[in-house]
Design a protein around this motif. Sequence first.
Motif, PDB file in Angstrom:
ATOM      1  N   GLY A 226       8.105  -8.187   5.433  1.00  0.00           N
ATOM      2  CA  GLY A 226       6.576  -8.198   5.387  1.00  0.00           C
ATOM      3  C   GLY A 226       5.656  -9.079   5.844  1.00  0.00           C
ATOM      4  N   ASP A 227       4.518  -8.601   5.985  1.00  0.00           N
ATOM      5  CA  ASP A 227       3.417  -9.707   6.437  1.00  0.00           C
ATOM      6  C   ASP A 227       3.038 -10.507   5.212  1.00  0.00           C
ATOM      7  OD1 ASP A 227       3.968  -9.064   9.023  1.00  0.00           O
ATOM      8  OD2 ASP A 227       2.151  -7.452   8.963  1.00  0.00           O
ATOM      9  N   TRP A 228       3.009 -10.123   3.963  1.00  0.00           N
ATOM     10  CA  TRP A 228       2.265 -10.831   2.704  1.00  0.00           C
ATOM     11  C   TRP A 228       3.224 -10.910   1.805  1.00  0.00           C
ATOM     12  CZ3 TRP A 228      -2.277 -11.683   4.363  1.00  0.00           C
ATOM     13  CH2 TRP A 228      -3.100 -10.985   5.262  1.00  0.00           C
ATOM     14  N   PRO A 229       2.925 -11.966   0.956  1.00  0.00           N
ATOM     15  CA  PRO A 229       3.884 -12.443  -0.113  1.00  0.00           C
ATOM     16  C   PRO A 229       4.009 -11.232  -1.097  1.00  0.00           C
ATOM     17  CG  PRO A 229       2.601 -13.988   0.376  1.00  0.00           C
ATOM     18  CD  PRO A 229       1.991 -12.999   1.145  1.00  0.00           C
ATOM     19  N   HIS A 230       5.101 -11.145  -1.834  1.00  0.00           N
ATOM     20  CA  HIS A 230       5.287  -9.978  -2.639  1.00  0.00           C
ATOM     21  C   HIS A 230       5.181 -10.559  -3.935  1.00  0.00           C
ATOM     22  CE1 HIS A 230       6.885  -6.504  -0.394  1.00  0.00           C
ATOM     23  NE2 HIS A 230       6.783  -7.221   0.613  1.00  0.00           N
ATOM     24  N   TRP A 231       4.328  -9.956  -5.041  1.00  0.00           N
ATOM     25  CA  TRP A 231       4.233 -10.329  -6.316  1.00  0.00           C
ATOM     26  C   TRP A 231       5.277  -9.366  -6.995  1.00  0.00           C
ATOM     27  CZ3 TRP A 231      -0.411  -9.158  -9.843  1.00  0.00           C
ATOM     28  CH2 TRP A 231      -0.264  -9.279 -11.169  1.00  0.00           C
ATOM     29  N   VAL A 232       6.621  -9.692  -7.568  1.00  0.00           N
ATOM     30  CA  VAL A 232       7.739  -9.055  -8.069  1.00  0.00           C
ATOM     31  C   VAL A 232       7.218  -8.706  -9.403  1.00  0.00           C
ATOM     32  CG1 VAL A 232       9.974  -8.842  -8.587  1.00  0.00           C
ATOM     33  CG2 VAL A 232       9.453  -9.923  -6.647  1.00  0.00           C
ATOM     34  N   LEU A 233       7.109  -7.565  -9.761  1.00  0.00           N
ATOM     35  CA  LEU A 233       6.665  -7.099 -11.139  1.00  0.00           C
ATOM     36  C   LEU A 233       7.801  -6.498 -11.935  1.00  0.00           C
ATOM     37  CD1 LEU A 233       3.603  -4.642 -10.186  1.00  0.00           C
ATOM     38  CD2 LEU A 233       3.620  -7.189 -10.728  1.00  0.00           C
ATOM     39  N   GLN A 234       8.765  -5.863 -11.433  1.00  0.00           N
ATOM     40  CA  GLN A 234       9.771  -5.247 -12.312  1.00  0.00           C
ATOM     41  C   GLN A 234      11.141  -5.574 -11.492  1.00  0.00           C
ATOM     42  OE1 GLN A 234       8.656  -4.165 -15.018  1.00  0.00           O
ATOM     43  NE2 GLN A 234       6.615  -3.526 -14.566  1.00  0.00           N
ATOM     44  N   ILE A 235      12.241  -5.540 -12.142  1.00  0.00           N
ATOM     45  CA  ILE A 235      13.687  -5.641 -11.405  1.00  0.00           C
ATOM     46  C   ILE A 235      14.615  -4.752 -12.243  1.00  0.00           C
ATOM     47  CG2 ILE A 235      15.558  -7.118 -10.640  1.00  0.00           C
ATOM     48  CD1 ILE A 235      13.345  -9.479 -10.905  1.00  0.00           C
ATOM     49  N   VAL A 236      15.593  -3.877 -11.485  1.00  0.00           N
ATOM     50  CA  VAL A 236      16.421  -3.113 -12.031  1.00  0.00           C
ATOM     51  C   VAL A 236      17.760  -3.645 -11.355  1.00  0.00           C
ATOM     52  CG1 VAL A 236      17.528  -1.078 -12.469  1.00  0.00           C
ATOM     53  CG2 VAL A 236      15.065  -1.461 -12.883  1.00  0.00           C
TER      54      VAL A 236
END
Length: 363
Positions: A226-236
């Motif tokens: 992706g072109d923008w940084p990802h804020w990771v909210l949830q992980i499974v």
Amino acid sequence: MRTALARRTAPLALAAAVAGTLTGAGLTGTALADAPSGAWTATEITGLTAPALYGVTAPGRERAWAVGTQSSASAPLILSYRHGAWTPQAAPAGTAPVLVDVASGGPSNVWAVGQGGGDATAKSLHWNGRAWKAVAYPRTQPMAVSVDSRGKAWSVGSNTDGSGAGVFRRTGGTWTDKGLALTGGGMLDALAARTPKDVWAGGLGSSGDGLWHYDGTAWTQMDIPGDWPHWVLQIVALSPKDVWFYTLPQDPLFSGPDLVHWDGTAFTVTKTPSPYGQVRTFAQDVGFLGDIASDGRGGVWLQDSRTAYYRHFDGTAWTDVPRPGGGTGGAPQVYDLAQAGRTASVWGVGPGAGDRLLIDRFR
């Protein structure tokens, strides 16, 4: 396993409604699949004052715990599910008033973490099958907790001023620093410890994507397409080749959250179909976009806390399933989802409306 309620603000761009499915770099129209077999039902919990739930865990189909707060966020709330009913459990004296996450390695090994109440307040708790015990925590603000395959608890937390974010593992009767410390505005708020050598930590990075993987020796920052940084909210994390992430790309128009899948080699990014037409320059907590959970059949359930639907993704297409009762008054809110063991049953919890609290279940 989930992103906990964060008592801090994080800047977001202006919101714009975007629908569609994004896989890799290509954009296609949103497709709808048949609804999964089964149904969502809601159970009303009574006898509480101003309750709210922020975390749920279920080591099996008929055993579960939900945690949160009550009495206008002045006292912790622990609910236990057994023999088909939810009942309150007593928290140890001095427990933090807002329990933000809970995880289990079995019915006699459950961990919860909490916020608020001052530096001396117990920020972590352990259930040994008979009672809850208060456990000292190395930071003033825990964010999330997870239990690995050996029954050891992991947690991410920081100090109230946002400094000192790190990952910790319960070893030898204490929380041990596992060597991932973020500075310069970085934040850790999501965690999935599958095994001691397969741990994912997520949040908001000071540069790049907010996602790190631990292989038992060292942490590696991961790069989501992706072109923008990802804020990771949830992980499974289900296996080394089957990990799901709920993320929020930090693009200027706020196109809305993504569902990201890791197959052990590469990431696949799918845009969620939820509408995000509201103008929002600040998010007061990282539970504001709901949660994800495995459906036990290779797909994912999503509740976005913006619509009266549970959304199901089967790996190709989305299905909208009405939330039972349409939510607890006003905009429905579900802050946490949890798969019941390895079954197709899923729990959903969130804040109540006044003294009315609903707990949802799919089966």
